[in-house]
Design an enzyme around this catalytic site. Structure first.
Site, PDB file in Angstrom:
ATOM      1  N   GLY A  44     -44.120 -59.682  94.562  1.00 56.87           N
ATOM      2  CA  GLY A  44     -42.938 -59.795  94.708  1.00 56.87           C
ATOM      3  C   GLY A  44     -42.118 -59.347  93.295  1.00 56.87           C
ATOM      4  CG  HIS A  47     -41.480 -53.519  88.352  1.00 54.64           C
ATOM      5  ND1 HIS A  47     -42.390 -52.417  88.431  1.00 54.64           N
ATOM      6  CD2 HIS A  47     -42.298 -54.448  88.168  1.00 54.64           C
ATOM      7  CE1 HIS A  47     -43.723 -52.712  88.145  1.00 54.64           C
ATOM      8  NE2 HIS A  47     -43.473 -53.926  88.039  1.00 54.64           N
ATOM      9  CG  HIS A  50     -44.438 -53.727  92.310  1.00 54.20           C
ATOM     10  ND1 HIS A  50     -43.344 -54.558  91.473  1.00 54.20           N
ATOM     11  CD2 HIS A  50     -45.506 -54.318  92.317  1.00 54.20           C
ATOM     12  CE1 HIS A  50     -44.004 -55.439  91.029  1.00 54.20           C
ATOM     13  NE2 HIS A  50     -45.207 -55.543  91.426  1.00 54.20           N
ATOM     14  CE  LYS A 166     -48.192 -54.424  82.905  1.00 53.69           C
ATOM     15  NZ  LYS A 166     -48.078 -55.525  83.674  1.00 53.69           N
ATOM     16  CG  ASP A 167     -52.020 -55.935  86.594  1.00 56.28           C
ATOM     17  OD1 ASP A 167     -51.928 -56.580  85.674  1.00 56.28           O
ATOM     18  OD2 ASP A 167     -51.199 -55.656  87.231  1.00 56.28           O
ATOM     19  CG  LEU A 201     -41.581 -50.036  84.748  1.00 57.41           C
ATOM     20  CD1 LEU A 201     -41.061 -49.363  86.015  1.00 57.41           C
ATOM     21  CD2 LEU A 201     -40.161 -50.331  83.615  1.00 57.41           C
ATOM     22  CB  SER A 203     -42.911 -59.219  87.832  1.00 55.56           C
ATOM     23  OG  SER A 203     -43.060 -58.448  88.577  1.00 55.56           O
TER      24      SER A 203
HETATM   25  O1  PAF Z   1     -51.249 -57.506  90.614  1.00 52.87           O
HETATM   26  C1  PAF Z   1     -50.824 -58.403  91.610  1.00 52.87           C
HETATM   27  O2  PAF Z   1     -49.424 -58.531  91.679  1.00 52.87           O
HETATM   28  C2  PAF Z   1     -51.623 -59.641  91.982  1.00 52.87           C
HETATM   29  O3  PAF Z   1     -52.599 -59.904  91.153  1.00 52.87           O
HETATM   30  C3  PAF Z   1     -52.039 -59.259  93.380  1.00 52.87           C
HETATM   31  C4  PAF Z   1     -53.174 -57.974  93.215  1.00 52.87           C
HETATM   32  C5  PAF Z   1     -50.900 -58.886  94.194  1.00 52.87           C
HETATM   33  C6  PAF Z   1     -53.007 -60.442  93.978  1.00 52.87           C
HETATM   34  O4  PAF Z   1     -52.225 -61.549  94.181  1.00 52.87           O
END
Ligand code: PAF
Length: 298
Positions: A44, A47, A50, A166-167, A201, A203
């Site tokens: 959630g 931005h 997402h 980004k992750d 970007l 959260s």
């Molecule tokens: O990247 C994220 O927002 C979170 O780590 C995910 C993949 C939704 C798991 O909670």
């Protein structure tokens, strides 16, 4: 009766409805007719990054599903689980406008009616370094919830799931998990969205003060400089280059966890043989009380 509601939204001339479902049973019922959902899991506080993932997912399946669930399992006790921004109304409106068909928003009791005693422990060779070193248990929390979300959303059909670059390490952990468990799921990577000044970007950018927001771009700039200088630096001097990059951020008031060049393939330290097109510069650093991460492939 489990809550399920439909939000109408006018997109051009067509009336687009997004179903919002909280229980796993309702979600599965809604996905009965789908042969191949495309899924974007989120926590959630959405931005543009997402929403770009949602738009990317749209042509990859016959129904586009997003999830919003702030996953307690992936927060350490001192981290920001309680204060993590929850912006439900705005998130629903944004997802709907992006063309999402189904929003799965389980409450904790829907997703974890029983304590989650079975967990997915990713390979420590991948999950205990970088983010996993500074946030022990983080990737177990991520892998466990993602496995469970996959079972809910894609368990009947398989399908596609989109994760942002980004992750970067998270994306790799999920790819490995899917391969190792032979899940019938294709993982697709989404490019990092950046603000005009280059800040990735996130959260957590919302935690930054005005002054910190101006400074925040220094992380992506430091990674850019590290990447630019890496290949022109003698291999014997490269660890010094990393140290100097850390020191430069520190001098600007940051508290960096790491800024380093790794091999894209396994996130191990780059060797003299690893050339352009195979490397990624990754960084994590705290600015005030906000921890930011970023990376740059080169
Ligand atoms: O990247 C994220 O927002 C979170 O780590 C995910 C993949 C939704 C798991 O909670």
């Amino acid at each position: 009766k489990a809550a399920s509601l439909t939000m109408p939204c006018t997109l051009g001339k067509t009336l687009h409805h997004m179903q919002i479902l909280h229980s796993i049973a309702d979600l599965r019922a809604a996905l009965q007719g789908s042969r191949s959902p495309a899924f974007v899991p989120t926590m959630g506080n959405l931005h543009d990054g997402h929403l770009a993932l949602v738009r990317q997912a749209k042509p990859l399946g016959d129904v586009t599903v997003a999830s919003i669930f702030v996953n307690r399992l992936q927060f350490l006790p001192h981290e920001d689980f309680d204060s993590y921004p929850r912006t439900w109304e705005a998130d629903c409106a944004a997802l709907q406008a992006a063309g999402c068909d189904v929003l799965f928003a389980p409450r904790e009791a829907d997703l974890y009616p029983q304590p989650q005693t079975f967990k997915v422990h990713p390979d420590p060779a991948l999950a205990d370094l970088l983010e996993g070193h500074f946030r022990p248990g983080f990737f177990t929390g991520v892998a466990t919830v993602v496995m469970k979300l996959f079972a809910c959303v894609l368990g009947q059909t398989g399908g596609v799931a989109v994760f942002g670059k980004k992750d970067y390490q998270q994306l790799m952990v999920i790819r490995h998990m899917v391969r190792q468990f032979a899940l019938p799921i294709e993982i697709v990577a989404g490019e990092t969205c950046r603000a005009a000044d280059g800040l990735a970007l996130s959260s957590r950018n919302g935690y930054l003060s005005l002054e910190e927001r101006q400074e925040a771009v220094a992380l992506s700039q430091a990674l850019k400089r590290l990447a630019q200088q890496w290949l022109g630096t003698a291999p014997s001097d490269r660890s010094l280059l990393e140290t100097l990059t850390l020191d430069a951020l520190r001098a600007r008031g940051w508290a960096p966890d790491y800024l380093t060049v790794r091999r894209r393939a396994d996130l191990q330290p780059a060797t003299a043989h690893d050339g352009p097109g195979t490397l990624v510069a990754l960084g994590a650093a705290r600015l005030g009380s906000t921890r930011l991460i970023d990376n740059l492939e080169f």
